[in-house]
Design a protein around this motif. Structure first.
Motif, PDB file in Angstrom:
ATOM      1  N   PRO A  79      70.685 -59.846  37.197  1.00  0.00           N
ATOM      2  CA  PRO A  79      69.109 -60.498  36.959  1.00  0.00           C
ATOM      3  C   PRO A  79      69.104 -60.793  35.509  1.00  0.00           C
ATOM      4  CG  PRO A  79      69.193 -58.053  38.067  1.00  0.00           C
ATOM      5  CD  PRO A  79      70.417 -58.317  37.710  1.00  0.00           C
ATOM      6  N   ILE A  80      68.539 -62.099  35.639  1.00  0.00           N
ATOM      7  CA  ILE A  80      68.404 -62.682  34.056  1.00  0.00           C
ATOM      8  C   ILE A  80      66.784 -62.907  33.962  1.00  0.00           C
ATOM      9  CG2 ILE A  80      68.936 -64.716  32.685  1.00  0.00           C
ATOM     10  CD1 ILE A  80      71.700 -64.793  34.046  1.00  0.00           C
ATOM     11  N   ALA A  81      66.073 -62.262  33.108  1.00  0.00           N
ATOM     12  CA  ALA A  81      64.783 -62.444  33.355  1.00  0.00           C
ATOM     13  C   ALA A  81      64.302 -63.774  33.100  1.00  0.00           C
ATOM     14  CB  ALA A  81      64.053 -61.439  32.001  1.00  0.00           C
ATOM     15  N   ARG A  83      64.757 -66.397  34.884  1.00  0.00           N
ATOM     16  CA  ARG A  83      65.491 -67.287  35.314  1.00  0.00           C
ATOM     17  C   ARG A  83      65.776 -67.172  36.775  1.00  0.00           C
ATOM     18  NH1 ARG A  83      70.927 -68.715  31.899  1.00  0.00           N
ATOM     19  NH2 ARG A  83      72.221 -68.095  33.842  1.00  0.00           N
ATOM     20  N   ASN A  84      66.652 -66.126  37.089  1.00  0.00           N
ATOM     21  CA  ASN A  84      66.949 -65.707  38.666  1.00  0.00           C
ATOM     22  C   ASN A  84      65.994 -64.733  39.224  1.00  0.00           C
ATOM     23  OD1 ASN A  84      68.204 -63.621  37.472  1.00  0.00           O
ATOM     24  ND2 ASN A  84      70.351 -64.195  38.142  1.00  0.00           N
ATOM     25  N   THR A  85      65.130 -64.181  38.369  1.00  0.00           N
ATOM     26  CA  THR A  85      64.128 -62.913  38.889  1.00  0.00           C
ATOM     27  C   THR A  85      62.947 -63.540  39.159  1.00  0.00           C
ATOM     28  OG1 THR A  85      63.501 -62.513  36.561  1.00  0.00           O
ATOM     29  CG2 THR A  85      65.276 -61.321  37.431  1.00  0.00           C
ATOM     30  N   THR A  86      62.683 -64.922  39.143  1.00  0.00           N
ATOM     31  CA  THR A  86      61.396 -65.474  39.400  1.00  0.00           C
ATOM     32  C   THR A  86      61.242 -65.858  40.651  1.00  0.00           C
ATOM     33  OG1 THR A  86      62.127 -67.545  38.613  1.00  0.00           O
ATOM     34  CG2 THR A  86      61.007 -66.404  36.922  1.00  0.00           C
ATOM     35  N   ALA A  87      60.188 -66.303  41.221  1.00  0.00           N
ATOM     36  CA  ALA A  87      59.968 -66.788  42.603  1.00  0.00           C
ATOM     37  C   ALA A  87      60.584 -68.012  42.775  1.00  0.00           C
ATOM     38  CB  ALA A  87      58.524 -66.910  42.874  1.00  0.00           C
ATOM     39  N   CYS A  95      68.576 -69.884  42.025  1.00  0.00           N
ATOM     40  CA  CYS A  95      68.633 -68.810  43.154  1.00  0.00           C
ATOM     41  C   CYS A  95      69.771 -68.248  43.515  1.00  0.00           C
ATOM     42  CB  CYS A  95      68.189 -69.783  44.317  1.00  0.00           C
ATOM     43  SG  CYS A  95      66.925 -68.844  45.607  1.00  0.00           S
ATOM     44  N   ASP A  96      70.558 -67.935  42.580  1.00  0.00           N
ATOM     45  CA  ASP A  96      71.749 -67.257  42.583  1.00  0.00           C
ATOM     46  C   ASP A  96      71.734 -66.043  42.997  1.00  0.00           C
ATOM     47  OD1 ASP A  96      70.813 -67.448  40.079  1.00  0.00           O
ATOM     48  OD2 ASP A  96      72.463 -66.048  39.416  1.00  0.00           O
ATOM     49  N   LEU A  97      70.928 -65.053  42.524  1.00  0.00           N
ATOM     50  CA  LEU A  97      70.719 -63.862  42.877  1.00  0.00           C
ATOM     51  C   LEU A  97      70.280 -63.447  44.082  1.00  0.00           C
ATOM     52  CD1 LEU A  97      71.207 -60.837  41.363  1.00  0.00           C
ATOM     53  CD2 LEU A  97      68.616 -61.072  40.610  1.00  0.00           C
ATOM     54  N   HIS A  98      69.114 -64.343  44.542  1.00  0.00           N
ATOM     55  CA  HIS A  98      68.454 -64.139  45.702  1.00  0.00           C
ATOM     56  C   HIS A  98      69.483 -64.561  46.761  1.00  0.00           C
ATOM     57  CE1 HIS A  98      64.115 -65.129  44.304  1.00  0.00           C
ATOM     58  NE2 HIS A  98      64.693 -63.989  44.047  1.00  0.00           N
ATOM     59  N   ARG A  99      70.341 -65.451  46.772  1.00  0.00           N
ATOM     60  CA  ARG A  99      71.484 -65.883  47.669  1.00  0.00           C
ATOM     61  C   ARG A  99      72.532 -64.809  47.735  1.00  0.00           C
ATOM     62  NH1 ARG A  99      73.048 -68.096  52.285  1.00  0.00           N
ATOM     63  NH2 ARG A  99      74.921 -69.127  51.972  1.00  0.00           N
ATOM     64  N   GLN A 100      72.853 -64.207  46.658  1.00  0.00           N
ATOM     65  CA  GLN A 100      73.695 -63.282  46.574  1.00  0.00           C
ATOM     66  C   GLN A 100      73.408 -61.839  47.318  1.00  0.00           C
ATOM     67  OE1 GLN A 100      76.312 -61.607  43.145  1.00  0.00           O
ATOM     68  NE2 GLN A 100      74.749 -60.258  43.069  1.00  0.00           N
ATOM     69  N   GLN A 101      72.051 -61.737  47.135  1.00  0.00           N
ATOM     70  CA  GLN A 101      71.659 -60.401  47.840  1.00  0.00           C
ATOM     71  C   GLN A 101      71.532 -60.764  49.419  1.00  0.00           C
ATOM     72  OE1 GLN A 101      70.471 -57.612  46.337  1.00  0.00           O
ATOM     73  NE2 GLN A 101      70.794 -56.758  48.632  1.00  0.00           N
TER      74      GLN A 101
END
Length: 344
Positions: A79-81, A83-87, A95-101
């Motif tokens: 998570p990078i506040a 950046r990838n934690t936003t909607a 969307c790297d974190l969402h895609r990883q999940q």
């Protein structure tokens, strides 16, 4: 086997205003894995095409769906506040974190063998994924977290075999000291090692440094294109290996080492880095900024000499630890063990 590979970065030169140290070694590893007979499909967005306008579709394949794969390889995202934690769809969102999940939920949770490469030491030591039977964790550290394996950033065998220390130490260098890299968690070693030495010599710092008020004497240039990195190192007599403490404590060396050495730039090495002698000869180790300044003064007097060539030759020899064939063998071994475990 068909490996689904997840990374948030580039295979080519990418764009200037983005951090991605993987550009120096990602394609080397991927091509080495393919040469072992594996096939690879990339599971994140094709940023080479979408952001850099670089079309690699003739050589590589991307799929943003959920294709059938034999194994999942993750360059770990965190998570990078802001950046990838936003909607999704909000300004600045990646969307790297969402895609990883999504990949973890679809593949790893279903038992698909998963190799997780924690390149930035962001996976907590107590993360339960470390103990899943179908997951192996690798780190680019000589002393990884217990249970993890060492997978260093690779350098192509052909590049190492063709490097000529005598040729690399020939010619004038107009910049005594350079540092190329971003600020992230480096304030302490920068304060202790780099800034005092920089005060004594012409120098340049290239990268994203946003909190620089405490070092008014330092020449901060800002980010440079990836294509400019080699040229800067070829101008410089030496650089300095500045590592976050969490890297230094475990012998986690970044790509800055081999980027510099392969351009003939000598890497001054804080003696506080664990197993520093594995990376560079003791003649390049420094105890503090004053010691670094003394070393730089000496190095400026030996340009092109046999002593200069001998130092660089010793650095090149140590890059064998990063040899791509060794790193690809680690990937192969880890995947084979995971696959074997999945059929027991």
């Amino acid at each position: 086997m068909l490996i689904g590979y997840s990374f948030w970065g580039f295979l080519g030169n990418g764009v200037t205003d983005t951090p991605d140290g993987g550009r120096s070694h990602r394609r080397t590893l991927i091509d080495g894995v393919r040469q072992r007979g594996h096939r690879i499909v990339f599971l994140q967005a094709n940023r080479d095409h979408d952001e850099a306008g670089f079309d690699l579709s003739d050589s590589y394949h991307w799929d943003t769906g959920l294709p059938a794969i034999d194994a999942l390889f993750l360059e770990w995202r965190w998570p990078i506040a802001g950046r990838n934690t936003t909607a999704c769809g909000t300004p600045g969102h990646t969307c790297d974190l969402h895609r990883q999940q999504q990949l973890l939920d679809h593949y790893t949770a279903a038992g698909v063998p998963t190799l997780l490469w924690d390149k930035d030491r962001q996976l907590p030591p107590d993360d339960p994924r470390r103990h899943l039977r179908n997951v192996a964790v690798c780190e680019p550290a000589l002393h990884p977290t217990p249970g993890a394996a060492t997978l260093l950033f690779p350098v192509a065998d052909a590049t190492l075999d063709s490097a000529d220390p005598a040729a690399l130490t020939t010619g004038a260098r107009d910049l005594p000291l350079v540092y190329i890299g971003n600020q992230y968690d480096r304030d302490h070693p920068f304060d202790h090692f780099f800034a005092p030495a920089a005060a004594a010599f012409p120098h340049l710092v290239a990268g994203k440094w946003t909190r620089t008020q405490r070092w008014p004497e330092v020449n901060f240039h800002g980010r440079v294109p990836f294509t400019a990195v080699d040229g800067l190192y070829r101008r410089a007599t030496c650089t300095m290996l500045l590592l976050p403490d969490r890297y230094a404590q475990v012998g986690h060396m970044t790509q800055r080492l081999f980027e510099a050495v392969l351009a003939g730039c000598l890497p001054l090495t804080p003696a506080t880095i664990r197993d520093a002698d594995t990376f560079t000869p003791s003649g390049l180790h420094v105890a503090d900024g004053a010691d670094a300044a003394r070393k730089i003064a000496h190095l400026l007097t030996i340009g092109g000499s046999e002593e200069h060539t001998t130092l660089l030759r010793a650095c090149l020899a140590r890059l064998n630890h990063f040899r791509a064939s060794r790193q690809v063998a680690v990937v192969d071994q880890q995947l084979s063990q995971l696959v074997a475990g999945s059929v027991v």
